[in-house]
Design a protein around this motif. Sequence first.
Motif, PDB file in Angstrom:
ATOM      1  N   ILE A  60       0.910  -1.155  -0.192  1.00  0.00           N
ATOM      2  CA  ILE A  60       0.119  -0.096   0.017  1.00  0.00           C
ATOM      3  C   ILE A  60       0.988   1.159  -0.013  1.00  0.00           C
ATOM      4  N   ALA A  61       0.370   2.374  -0.600  1.00  0.00           N
ATOM      5  CA  ALA A  61       1.110   3.415  -0.700  1.00  0.00           C
ATOM      6  C   ALA A  61       0.116   4.809  -0.552  1.00  0.00           C
ATOM      7  N   VAL A  62       0.538   5.699   0.044  1.00  0.00           N
ATOM      8  CA  VAL A  62      -0.339   6.764   0.389  1.00  0.00           C
ATOM      9  C   VAL A  62       0.302   8.285  -0.418  1.00  0.00           C
TER      10      VAL A  62
ATOM     11  N   VAL B 218      -4.842   6.310  -1.607  1.00  0.00           N
ATOM     12  CA  VAL B 218      -4.770   5.287  -0.922  1.00  0.00           C
ATOM     13  C   VAL B 218      -4.444   3.996  -2.071  1.00  0.00           C
ATOM     14  N   LEU B 219      -3.100   3.740  -2.615  1.00  0.00           N
ATOM     15  CA  LEU B 219      -2.994   2.934  -3.810  1.00  0.00           C
ATOM     16  C   LEU B 219      -2.553   1.650  -3.529  1.00  0.00           C
TER      17      LEU B 219
END
Lengths: 66, 279
Positions: A32-34, A59-60
């Motif tokens: 997850i990356a933000v 949020v990807l």
Amino acid sequence: MKVIVNGDPREVPEDATVASVVGDVTSATTGIAVALNDEVVRRAEWTATPLREADRLEVLTAVQGG
Amino acid sequence: MIQREDERRVNETGTAVRADPLADSDPFVIAGETFGSRLIMGTGGAPSMRTLEDALVASGTRLTTVAMRRVDPSVQGSVLDVLRRRDITVLPNTAGCFTAGEAVLTAKLAREALGTSWVKLEVIADERTLLPDPIELVDAAEQLVDNGFIVLPYTNDDPVLARRLEQIGCAAVMPLGSPIGSGLGIRNPHNIELIVEQAGVPVVLDAGIGTASDAALAMELGCDAVLLATAVTRAQAPARMAAAMRHAVEAGRLARLAGRIPKRRYAQASSPWQGLSTA
């Protein structure tokens, strides 16, 4: 207060952080990356990054593609 | 057909060309990393995760792309689980980005999420053609190289643009054969040859592959690898087509290294004229 999470308005507590909202959106802990207002927030900084009114949070994760 | 220095060396030593073209004698290297397959796969378009996994295994790929999208809590299972289970290196892309700014942010998010600084850089101009926007592409490539990324740009089949991308510091150049998902094959083989001739980094034919002969042609033209997705994932039998692509890439590479015969205007007898019975 109201923030925008993945394009949708969302009501969150006044003391909301990046970490608390990510936890609301997904149970995944890896992959997850933000981005907060178009800037990447490193995972180590999630709990210490408070949200403000009208913030845009993305949020990807990785999906099938390419 | 002009061959590059590395290929000529392999041919002249003779011993380097063995039955298995993908063995130690002919490694596929990008940015110092060696991959055991010259077929890079995409993961888009598969009807199910199971079908995708079977196809990836049949393809023999060691490097496979994923896209970055908003999390969807309703989705079960992750493409990352499949890649991890099969020990396939993940290559995030910037698909869907129209500007350099979007692409750079997406690459940074991918680095954060996946722990890799490798990125397939894709900056498209419009949804109808999905053709790369060269101005935005060069801008994004410069920013990402400056930020320490290993940049693999999806580019037009333009030799000048490919050269510029290499000069910027991209680790490979990935010219299209034809538009993404079109299955139109390689529309300008001459340009692909020009790109290969001048390139000092690996050339990966990316997009437009429709069937196995397209992939073989890419390798015969001198490309170092092929990247494809739709041709396999939307085939009637994806795993079978994946196997076909694997063989095609290997066959095309072998043919390239072997050095094809020149084309002739008239016949050249393959049986001797001497000793012909005149009775």
